[in-house]
Design an enzyme around this catalytic site. Structure first.
Site, PDB file in Angstrom:
ATOM      1  N   ALA A 261       0.854  -1.182   0.000  1.00  0.00           N
ATOM      2  CA  ALA A 261       0.000   0.000   0.000  1.00  0.00           C
ATOM      3  C   ALA A 261       0.896   1.240   0.000  1.00  0.00           C
ATOM      4  CB  ALA A 261      -0.923  -0.009   1.211  1.00  0.00           C
TER       5      ALA A 261
ATOM      6  N   GLY B 132       0.176  -4.985   1.105  1.00  0.00           N
ATOM      7  CA  GLY B 132      -1.031  -5.006   0.291  1.00  0.00           C
ATOM      8  C   GLY B 132      -0.861  -5.736  -1.022  1.00  0.00           C
TER       9      GLY B 132
ATOM     10  N   GLU C  62      -1.315  -9.316  -0.155  1.00  0.00           N
ATOM     11  CA  GLU C  62      -2.751  -9.484   0.097  1.00  0.00           C
ATOM     12  C   GLU C  62      -3.533  -9.552  -1.209  1.00  0.00           C
ATOM     13  OE1 GLU C  62      -3.512  -7.430   4.418  1.00  0.00           O
ATOM     14  OE2 GLU C  62      -2.688  -6.160   2.848  1.00  0.00           O
TER      15      GLU C  62
ATOM     16  N   GLU D 161       4.519  -4.787   7.456  1.00  0.00           N
ATOM     17  CA  GLU D 161       3.759  -3.750   8.160  1.00  0.00           C
ATOM     18  C   GLU D 161       4.251  -3.499   9.582  1.00  0.00           C
ATOM     19  OE1 GLU D 161       0.755  -5.194   5.040  1.00  0.00           O
ATOM     20  OE2 GLU D 161       2.429  -6.012   6.200  1.00  0.00           O
TER      21      GLU D 161
END
Length: 260
Positions: A66, A111, A114, A134
């Site tokens: 992200a 992300g 993911e 993260e």
């Protein structure tokens, strides 16, 4: 529909969906997530599309994560909304009747991993690296990673990867069961497309119902999963595809499936 950060190409019933922000290693910001949601909804509604290959532009990254520059300034409420937006994309991938193959061509972190885990399975370049960094930023996965990874490889290995924030190489991701197959970098997308075209040639409804049975069954007891599978199996016997597929087998010819 034109997209700012995505490329979409369809050929022989297979769509190639490319996240196209190579200058930012294809990082997911709010705009990219909105475009992914729109593109996936459009592809799912297009009955000529039988399978999708999802990849990233450039040679360095599938999706490097992200967008930290966007996240750094978020309030708690904004972060929650951002996570919900990302989770909606992942759930859309999982619930689509159209199968989606992730072609991980480089870094798939946070992300990005993911996003790959939201697909039905993953092919990866031998140069790929995956992980959830993260915790090194003082946060945790927010787009479904804690749930999807633990269901895929078990809680203990998922905890090790998430708690340490480390990256693992493609061969270890294969050994852990995160990745289905490794390919040379130049062979990755062609191999994913070859598999997608194979899926596109078989019974569309059979594939869609099988995907539903597997995904839904993971949240059921084994016996309930058996019953659900039997119900879907029965429904398929009311379809044109079932009649065509079995008639073609008996008549020793190639089946012409219509997805009906």
């Amino acid at each position: 529909m034109a997209y700012r950060h995505l490329l979409v190409e369809t050929n022989e019933g297979v769509a190639t969906l490319t996240v196209n922000r190579p200058q930012s290693l294809n990082a997911l910001n709010s705009e990219v997530l909105d475009e992914l949601q729109a593109a996936l909804d459009t592809l799912e509604a297009d009955r000529t599309v039988k399978a999708v290959v999802l990849t990233g532009a450039g040679e360095k990254a599938f999706v490097a994560g992200a967008d930290i520059k966007e996240m750094a300034a978020m309030t708690s409420h904004q972060a929650h909304t951002f996570a919900a937006k990302g989770q909606k994309v992942m759930l859309t991938l999982e619930r689509m009747t159209t199968p989606v193959i992730a072609a991980v061509n480089g870094f798939a972190l946070g992300g990005g991993l993911e996003l790959a885990l939201g697909c039905d399975f993953i092919y990866a370049s031998e140069k790929a690296k995956v992980g959830f960094p993260e915790v090194t930023l003082g946060i945790m996965p927010g787009f479904g990673g804690t749930q999807n990874l633990s269901r895929l490889i078990g809680a203990n290995k998922a905890k090790e990867l998430i708690f340490t924030g480390k990256m693992i190489a493609a061969d270890q991701a294969l050994a852990w069961g995160i990745v289905n197959q490794l390919c040379a970098a130049e062979d990755l997308v062609p191999k994913a497309l070859e598999t997608a075209r194979g899926i596109a040639r078989v019974g569309t409804l059979g594939v869609a119902y099988a995907k539903d049975a597997i995904g839904s069954g993971l949240d059921m007891s084994r016996e309930d999963g058996f019953r659900y599978e039997a119900s879907l199996f029965g429904v398929l016997f009311a379809t044109q595809d079932q009649r065509e597929g079995m008639a073609a087998f008996v008549e020793k010819r190639k089946a012409e499936f219509k997805g009906a």
